[in-house]
Scaffold this active site. Sequence first.
Site, short mmCIF file in Angstrom:
data_model
loop_
_atom_site.label_atom_id
_atom_site.label_comp_id
_atom_site.label_asym_id
_atom_site.label_seq_id
_atom_site.Cartn_x
_atom_site.Cartn_y
_atom_site.Cartn_z
N THR A 198 0.83 -1.21 0.00
CA THR A 198 0.00 0.00 0.00
C THR A 198 0.85 1.24 0.00
O THR A 198 1.87 1.31 0.71
CB THR A 198 -0.84 0.02 1.29
OG1 THR A 198 -1.67 -1.12 1.30
CG2 THR A 198 -1.65 1.29 1.43
N ASP B 33 -6.61 -3.84 5.19
CA ASP B 33 -6.63 -2.79 6.21
C ASP B 33 -6.74 -1.38 5.63
O ASP B 33 -7.25 -0.47 6.29
CB ASP B 33 -5.33 -2.86 7.02
CG ASP B 33 -4.11 -2.65 6.12
OD1 ASP B 33 -3.97 -3.40 5.12
OD2 ASP B 33 -3.31 -1.73 6.37
N THR C 46 1.25 -0.59 5.88
CA THR C 46 1.36 -1.36 4.64
C THR C 46 1.68 -2.80 5.02
O THR C 46 2.20 -3.05 6.11
CB THR C 46 2.44 -0.79 3.70
OG1 THR C 46 2.55 -1.62 2.54
CG2 THR C 46 3.81 -0.74 4.38
N ARG D 1 -12.43 -9.19 -1.49
CA ARG D 1 -11.54 -9.11 -0.32
C ARG D 1 -11.14 -7.64 -0.05
O ARG D 1 -10.81 -6.90 -0.96
CB ARG D 1 -10.29 -9.95 -0.58
CG ARG D 1 -9.25 -9.93 0.54
CD ARG D 1 -8.18 -8.87 0.31
NE ARG D 1 -7.15 -8.90 1.37
CZ ARG D 1 -6.21 -7.98 1.50
NH1 ARG D 1 -6.13 -6.97 0.67
NH2 ARG D 1 -5.33 -8.07 2.49
N VAL D 2 -11.18 -7.25 1.20
CA VAL D 2 -10.74 -5.91 1.59
C VAL D 2 -9.71 -6.05 2.70
O VAL D 2 -9.91 -6.84 3.64
CB VAL D 2 -11.94 -5.06 2.09
CG1 VAL D 2 -11.46 -3.72 2.62
CG2 VAL D 2 -12.95 -4.86 0.97
#
Length: 325
Positions: free
Chosen positions: A184, A215, A235, A212-213
């Site tokens: 991320t 954080d 991340t 899917r998700v």
Amino acid sequence: MRRRTFLLRGAAAGVGFLASAGVRGQEGSGRTATELPVIISTWPFGKAANLEALQVLQSGGTALDAVERGVMTAEANPAISTVGYGGFPNRDGDVELDAAVFDGSTLDGGAVCALTGYRHPVQVARKVMENSPHLILVGQGARSFAEEQGFSAEETLSDGARAAYQKWLKKHPDRLGAPEGHDTLGQVALSSQGSIAAACTTSGMAWKLPGRVGDSPIVGHGLYADDSVGGCVATGMGEEISKVCGSFLVVERMRQGATPEEAIEEALDRILMRQGQNPAVQAAFVALSKSGAWGAGAIGSRFHYAITRGNQTEVIEVKPQKRRG
Ligand code: GLY
């Protein structure tokens, strides 16, 4: 496929950017800036994001404007396989993007999850914050909202990502290969006026299950900020970061007096307490305090972050920490 196998893979796509980023070797990662603004981002590609955010602040933009524009640099870059256009797709070949913004001045935020068809999910996330009564929109709802807000739909599967997917599919015709990579781009900015904002943007894990998700778009997990304390972004493996409410934990430990570096060490240690020293679990945080102190830490593998204070920007390496005690 067993769930454990499904989760325990990681890759550091950002490392490909090291040569061009002018990386410095590891030193103690806790520092205090003597000059504002201060901007911190994950991964070497955070350097371009910091330079953009700095320009926004220097042109009179807010901390929130800065992080939004900052992370858009990676969303637009097809060479980055974990963010925006360039992000690798899910196991069905669809690019599902997650992003969020959070404003430490108002404790308000906005997020989109599993957004398809738009290359700049962070812009849509900001509109969720400003133009809807909600915090998070997902999937088709997020897509309809983006259209209503006047964003133009675009191709989000880059040529490189399509080729990588075809290769993966050949190897895994049953589409059950393990997901990979979760780098991320997270950014926190502290403006000269003392405002703190945070943003995250990611394509999540390559080859993930549709829907899917991780954080990154979840307030308190992938990002958090409070002007009276500081800000943090994460991340790495979202499932593990979420289980400790990572970014909120870091900010709350700072509120109780920990330095950014100490707070991050503690959050990473909580993840390690669940996972032992499993080297496949990769996670990292970067954080800023309201006084301009910053810190970074990682588990699982080497990590790099970009730091800007005043006019100076550099990329710094952090070695992974081991479980304490
Ligand atoms: N940290 C990004 C993700 O797990 O989706």
